[in-house]
Design a protein around this motif. Structure first.
Motif, PDB file in Angstrom:
ATOM      1  N   ASP A 273       0.811  -1.224   0.000  1.00 43.50           N
ATOM      2  CA  ASP A 273       0.000   0.000   0.000  1.00 43.50           C
ATOM      3  C   ASP A 273       0.838   1.265   0.000  1.00 43.50           C
ATOM      4  N   LYS A 274       1.965   1.254   0.726  1.00 40.17           N
ATOM      5  CA  LYS A 274       2.775   2.459   0.872  1.00 40.17           C
ATOM      6  C   LYS A 274       4.250   2.145   0.675  1.00 40.17           C
ATOM      7  N   PRO A 275       4.979   3.046   0.008  1.00 37.05           N
ATOM      8  CA  PRO A 275       6.436   2.869  -0.069  1.00 37.05           C
ATOM      9  C   PRO A 275       7.079   3.288   1.251  1.00 37.05           C
ATOM     10  N   ALA A 276       8.217   2.717   1.557  1.00 37.92           N
ATOM     11  CA  ALA A 276       8.944   3.069   2.781  1.00 37.92           C
ATOM     12  C   ALA A 276      10.351   3.509   2.416  1.00 37.92           C
ATOM     13  N   LEU A 277      10.889   4.447   3.183  1.00 36.28           N
ATOM     14  CA  LEU A 277      12.255   4.912   2.990  1.00 36.28           C
ATOM     15  C   LEU A 277      13.164   4.133   3.932  1.00 36.28           C
ATOM     16  N   SER A 278      14.103   3.404   3.371  1.00 37.90           N
ATOM     17  CA  SER A 278      14.975   2.542   4.167  1.00 37.90           C
ATOM     18  C   SER A 278      16.426   2.946   3.974  1.00 37.90           C
ATOM     19  N   ALA A 279      17.238   2.727   5.009  1.00 33.23           N
ATOM     20  CA  ALA A 279      18.660   3.056   4.910  1.00 33.23           C
ATOM     21  C   ALA A 279      19.467   2.100   5.774  1.00 33.23           C
ATOM     22  N   LEU A 280      20.773   2.109   5.541  1.00 34.66           N
ATOM     23  CA  LEU A 280      21.694   1.308   6.344  1.00 34.66           C
ATOM     24  C   LEU A 280      22.084   2.061   7.605  1.00 34.66           C
ATOM     25  N   TRP A 281      22.269   1.302   8.683  1.00 41.05           N
ATOM     26  CA  TRP A 281      22.587   1.875   9.982  1.00 41.05           C
ATOM     27  C   TRP A 281      23.684   1.023  10.617  1.00 41.05           C
ATOM     28  N   PRO A 282      24.814   1.623  11.017  1.00 37.81           N
ATOM     29  CA  PRO A 282      25.895   0.805  11.587  1.00 37.81           C
ATOM     30  C   PRO A 282      25.522   0.236  12.947  1.00 37.81           C
ATOM     31  N   ASN A 283      25.979  -0.990  13.203  1.00 37.65           N
ATOM     32  CA  ASN A 283      25.819  -1.580  14.531  1.00 37.65           C
ATOM     33  C   ASN A 283      27.119  -2.272  14.929  1.00 37.65           C
ATOM     34  N   LYS A 284      27.132  -2.851  16.097  1.00 36.26           N
ATOM     35  CA  LYS A 284      28.351  -3.448  16.644  1.00 36.26           C
ATOM     36  C   LYS A 284      28.893  -4.582  15.768  1.00 36.26           C
ATOM     37  N   ASN A 285      27.982  -5.289  15.089  1.00 37.26           N
ATOM     38  CA  ASN A 285      28.381  -6.455  14.306  1.00 37.26           C
ATOM     39  C   ASN A 285      28.450  -6.202  12.806  1.00 37.26           C
ATOM     40  N   GLY A 286      28.114  -4.997  12.368  1.00 34.82           N
ATOM     41  CA  GLY A 286      28.112  -4.708  10.943  1.00 34.82           C
ATOM     42  C   GLY A 286      27.097  -3.639  10.592  1.00 34.82           C
ATOM     43  N   MET A 287      26.028  -4.037   9.895  1.00 35.97           N
ATOM     44  CA  MET A 287      25.042  -3.074   9.436  1.00 35.97           C
ATOM     45  C   MET A 287      23.623  -3.592   9.677  1.00 35.97           C
ATOM     46  N   SER A 288      22.708  -2.638   9.907  1.00 38.02           N
ATOM     47  CA  SER A 288      21.284  -2.939   9.998  1.00 38.02           C
ATOM     48  C   SER A 288      20.554  -2.198   8.889  1.00 38.02           C
ATOM     49  N   VAL A 289      19.383  -2.712   8.514  1.00 37.56           N
ATOM     50  CA  VAL A 289      18.459  -2.013   7.627  1.00 37.56           C
ATOM     51  C   VAL A 289      17.353  -1.435   8.507  1.00 37.56           C
ATOM     52  N   VAL A 290      17.069  -0.146   8.355  1.00 42.91           N
ATOM     53  CA  VAL A 290      16.052   0.508   9.181  1.00 42.91           C
ATOM     54  C   VAL A 290      15.013   1.161   8.262  1.00 42.91           C
ATOM     55  N   LEU A 291      13.731   0.965   8.560  1.00 40.06           N
ATOM     56  CA  LEU A 291      12.647   1.580   7.806  1.00 40.06           C
ATOM     57  C   LEU A 291      11.382   1.599   8.662  1.00 40.06           C
ATOM     58  N   ASP A 292      10.509   2.565   8.480  1.00 45.03           N
ATOM     59  CA  ASP A 292      10.524   3.671   7.542  1.00 45.03           C
ATOM     60  C   ASP A 292      11.218   4.865   8.193  1.00 45.03           C
ATOM     61  N   LEU A 293      11.891   5.673   7.380  1.00 43.94           N
ATOM     62  CA  LEU A 293      12.648   6.799   7.907  1.00 43.94           C
ATOM     63  C   LEU A 293      12.049   8.146   7.540  1.00 43.94           C
ATOM     64  N   GLY A 294      10.762   8.159   7.203  1.00 43.75           N
ATOM     65  CA  GLY A 294      10.116   9.445   6.998  1.00 43.75           C
ATOM     66  C   GLY A 294       9.114   9.525   5.873  1.00 43.75           C
ATOM     67  N   ALA A 295       8.930   8.467   5.114  1.00 39.08           N
ATOM     68  CA  ALA A 295       7.988   8.531   3.990  1.00 39.08           C
ATOM     69  C   ALA A 295       6.536   8.497   4.462  1.00 39.08           C
ATOM     70  N   ASN A 296       6.271   7.848   5.604  1.00 38.75           N
ATOM     71  CA  ASN A 296       4.896   7.678   6.094  1.00 38.75           C
ATOM     72  C   ASN A 296       4.811   8.032   7.573  1.00 38.75           C
ATOM     73  N   ILE A 297       4.134   9.121   7.884  1.00 42.27           N
ATOM     74  CA  ILE A 297       4.001   9.545   9.280  1.00 42.27           C
ATOM     75  C   ILE A 297       3.106   8.579  10.055  1.00 42.27           C
ATOM     76  N   GLU A 298       2.018   8.158   9.430  1.00 45.39           N
ATOM     77  CA  GLU A 298       1.089   7.225  10.082  1.00 45.39           C
ATOM     78  C   GLU A 298       1.078   5.911   9.314  1.00 45.39           C
ATOM     79  N   CYS A 299       1.090   4.812  10.057  1.00 44.73           N
ATOM     80  CA  CYS A 299       1.124   3.487   9.438  1.00 44.73           C
ATOM     81  C   CYS A 299       0.141   2.554  10.143  1.00 44.73           C
ATOM     82  N   SER A 300      -0.441   1.641   9.383  1.00 45.19           N
ATOM     83  CA  SER A 300      -1.277   0.582   9.935  1.00 45.19           C
ATOM     84  C   SER A 300      -0.397  -0.628  10.239  1.00 45.19           C
ATOM     85  N   SER A 301      -0.971  -1.613  10.915  1.00 43.86           N
ATOM     86  CA  SER A 301      -0.219  -2.840  11.203  1.00 43.86           C
ATOM     87  C   SER A 301       0.129  -3.559   9.900  1.00 43.86           C
ATOM     88  N   LYS A 302      -0.746  -3.450   8.894  1.00 44.47           N
ATOM     89  CA  LYS A 302      -0.459  -4.069   7.598  1.00 44.47           C
ATOM     90  C   LYS A 302       0.742  -3.400   6.943  1.00 44.47           C
TER      91      LYS A 302
END
Length: 333
Positions: A125-154
């Motif tokens: 239903d909605k696109p999400a903005l995702s980016a890489l985020w450093p962590n202790k073991n390497g990298m994480s993927v984090v989303l959504d980072l601002g494309a959708n202020i309100e989101c449903s459980s779906k």
């Protein structure tokens, strides 16, 4: 050329463009000869910056002098017409003339123009903005980072599938471990949307990922969870807080190491470790956010990054296409 990854590049978006973009392309090409660049923008400026640094079989310039400004609203950007460098770059992906598109330009405009040109993946239903985020073991993927202020459980469940698919595309040897960003780790914590998403993910077992439950903000860097799901409001605040904290630490450390004679001696003795520490927090290494949910991949480079950061985002483009991200999302959905 048939085996090359075709990257459509909006050369005119972001600070110090097109120089930053072209320098980034040149820097990337010296490391990786596996890309073909379709470059959209002012041909005279682009040619003068390329200076024969790239073989002609690795690029094509599509001339336009119309561009989207950082000050344009998404609506203003769309009204500028179909001959802006951003619109033409996205359109080339729509027409299957390129595999992926990247721009360092206006984020809101990029999302709107992408949605006008590209279809959503079925059942998303909605696109999400995702980016890489450093962590202790390497990298994480984090989303959504601002494309959708309100989101449903779906929506949050869809983000989980897309985030896991992105992680697998970038790191094929590792299994995604999903966590929901929340105000506590207990099952009863959080709003109704978060709790409903928790139930859905708990009940839908998958071979493509593991679900670890909730994750709090202070655990993001631990590395135990490598796909972190949030609505755009919470995710954007978490991202900006982390960026601000990293900048604060680097500046204060530099001040402490250069503010006194003992500090300067200490910085010389610990030069290697300090350089390693600074590089670990360098945002250029993690440049390249991805709009997930569209039926073609769209990458957003940070507008304020330099040519090194832009070059790194081109690496992300290459990995996304090689990892068959869109097909993975369609299959997993």
């Amino acid at each position: 050329m048939a085996d090359l990854i075709k990257i459509a590049v909006d050369a005119m978006g972001g600070d110090n463009s097109p120089k930053k973009v072209i320098d980034g392309i040149i820097h990337n090409h010296k490391k990786n000869k596996g890309n073909f660049f379709k470059i959209f923008g002012d041909k005279n400026k682009i040619i003068s910056l390329l200076k024969d640094e790239i073989e002609s079989q690795h690029y094509e310039i599509i001339h336009t002098e119309n561009l989207v400004l950082s000050t344009d609203s998404p609506l203003e950007a769309a009204k500028k017409g179909k001959d802006t460098s951003m619109w033409l770059a996205i359109e080339s992906v729509k027409n299957k003339e390129a595999d992926i598109v990247i721009s360092a330009g206006n984020t809101g405009a990029l999302l709107v123009i992408a949605k006008l040109n590209l279809k959503m993946i079925q059942d998303i239903d909605k696109p999400a903005l995702s980016a890489l985020w450093p962590n202790k073991n390497g990298m994480s993927v984090v989303l959504d980072l601002g494309a959708n202020i309100e989101c449903s459980s779906k929506n949050l469940f869809d983000f989980s599938i897309m985030g896991a698919s992105l992680y697998t595309s970038l790191y094929p040897d590792k299994k995604p471990n999903i966590g929901l960003l929340n105000i506590g780790s207990e099952e009863l914590k959080g709003n109704e949307t978060i709790k409903e998403t928790f139930k859905i993910l708990s009940n839908k077992k998958s071979e493509n990922y593991d679900f670890a439950g909730y994750i709090e903000g202070n655990q993001i860097m631990d590395g135990e969870i490598n796909v972190i799901i949030s609505d755009g409001f919470t995710g954007n605040i978490a991202l900006k807080t982390a960026e601000g904290t990293a900048n604060f630490i680097v500046k204060e450390l530099k001040k402490a190491m250069t503010g006194s004679f003992i500090g300067k001696i200490s910085s010389v003795l610990n030069f290697y470790n300090l350089k390693k520490f600074k590089n670990r927090l360098d945002p250029r290494l993690y440049n390249g956010a991805i709009f997930l949910g569209l039926d073609s991949p769209v990458v957003k480079s940070h507008g304020g990054t330099d040519f090194i950061g832009f070059s790194n985002s081109l690496d992300v483009c290459n990995k996304i296409v090689k990892g068959n991200l869109i097909e993975k999302i369609k299959h997993n959905i």
